[in-house]
Design an enzyme around this catalytic site. Structure first.
Site, mmCIF file in Angstrom:
data_model
loop_
_atom_site.group_PDB
_atom_site.id
_atom_site.type_symbol
_atom_site.label_atom_id
_atom_site.label_comp_id
_atom_site.label_asym_id
_atom_site.label_seq_id
_atom_site.Cartn_x
_atom_site.Cartn_y
_atom_site.Cartn_z
ATOM 1 N N GLU A 101 0.937 -0.944 -0.607
ATOM 2 C CA GLU A 101 0.012 0.145 -0.143
ATOM 3 C C GLU A 101 0.478 0.874 0.031
ATOM 4 O OE1 GLU A 101 -3.566 -0.333 2.605
ATOM 5 O OE2 GLU A 101 -3.544 1.864 2.837
ATOM 6 N N ASP A 103 0.523 4.696 0.309
ATOM 7 C CA ASP A 103 -1.271 6.134 0.897
ATOM 8 C C ASP A 103 -0.801 8.317 0.819
ATOM 9 O OD1 ASP A 103 -1.977 4.035 2.422
ATOM 10 O OD2 ASP A 103 -1.835 3.437 3.946
ATOM 11 N N GLU A 105 -3.181 10.155 3.016
ATOM 12 C CA GLU A 105 -4.497 10.386 3.663
ATOM 13 C C GLU A 105 -4.836 12.297 3.844
ATOM 14 O OE1 GLU A 105 -5.755 6.660 5.556
ATOM 15 O OE2 GLU A 105 -4.367 7.321 6.694
#
Length: 281
Positions: A101, A103, A105
């Site tokens: 993953e 990311d 955010e």
């Protein structure tokens, strides 16, 4: 050297290169709104996508294709006003307990306080590689471009073309690196007021709902996984792209002025010693 990296990473996939011109923009062609019961909308003949959050539900979408390395851009305009408690997530991910993953955010905040841009990298199910930043502009006033470069040597997070973080392949010192699992792009807008704003002290003000984030100009310039098990080369400039001296200086400027957390400096969190990749940056 690069060819040996590529052979190991691509051997189980049949890939083709997707140019920006052939893959850009139209959300009808590129993504599926996967949850939210109508709160995610594709508008303007596919040129615009919006996600909304209210007290009942958030919403999200995912790319139709799985990617194996690429340079992926998205223009995002974040939730304006009092966005405390909300999180807008934009990330690449595979599936399963040992998933990879990458990311972005965006942690909402009270009106007048800056968003926190939270980044992380997971490989084989292990994350805990957080870096957090403030931004040098208001990300709610207009669209800005958030980019992920992912190739066999490095992952680079960029904002409006300025690199903010680089995660290098450190397999030589035993650190797993995302290179064997194809990933989709995901994005979601959801309520995380148990932790997102000041550690959960500030809750979502539902009188401000619905909260809405907007997206445009999705450009997945990437290798796309298709059916089959034969290997084929996936040649493009980003497969060997690295940061030149100018971009290294720009990244240094961001990190010196806008980084607010770096796991590689958190000796209290890692009393037995910082992670091995921290010495290779």
């Amino acid at each position: 050297m690069a060819s040996s990296h590529l052979h190991g990473a691509l051997v189980v996939l049949l890939l083709f290169t997707c140019t920006i011109a052939s893959c850009a923009a139209n959300f009808y062609q590129n993504v599926d709104v996967t949850w939210g019961d109508g709160r995610g909308k594709i508008l303007n003949n596919g040129d615009l996508l919006t996600l909304s959050l209210d007290k009942s539900s958030g919403s999200g979408f995912q790319s139709k294709n799985e990617f194996m390395f690429g340079k992926i851009d998205m223009d995002i305009k974040l939730v304006p006003g009092n966005s405390a408690g909300t999180v807008t997530a934009y990330y690449l991910s595979s599936q399963g307990a040992t998933h990879d993953e990458i990311d972005f955010e965006f942690l909402g905040n009270l009106s007048g306080d800056p968003y926190i841009l939270h980044t992380n990298v997971f490989s084989q199910g292990k994350g805990n590689r957080e870096q957090q930043f403030y931004l040098w502009f208001d990300p709610t006033a207009d669209f800005h471009t958030y980019s992920i470069l992912w190739n066999p040597q490095r992952i680079v997070f960029s904002v409006d073309g300025t690199p903010i973080r680089e995660f290098k392949n450190s397999e030589s010192v035993g650190v797993p690196y995302p290179k064997n699992q194809p990933m989709r792009i995901y994005s979601s807008l959801w309520n995380a007021d148990d932790w997102a704003t000041r550690g959960g002290l500030v809750k979502t003000d539902w009188t401000q709902a619905p909260f809405t984030a907007s997206y445009r100009n999705f450009k997945p310039n990437a290798c796309v996984r298709t059916s089959g098990s034969s290997a084929s080369s996936c040649s493009n400039s980003w497969l060997n792209e690295e940061l030149d001296s100018s971009n290294q200086e720009r990244m240094k400027w961001v990190q010196e002025n806008y980084m607010i957390y770096d796991y590689c400096k958190d000796t209290k969190r890692f009393p037995q010693g910082l992670p091995a990749e921290c010495d290779r940056r």
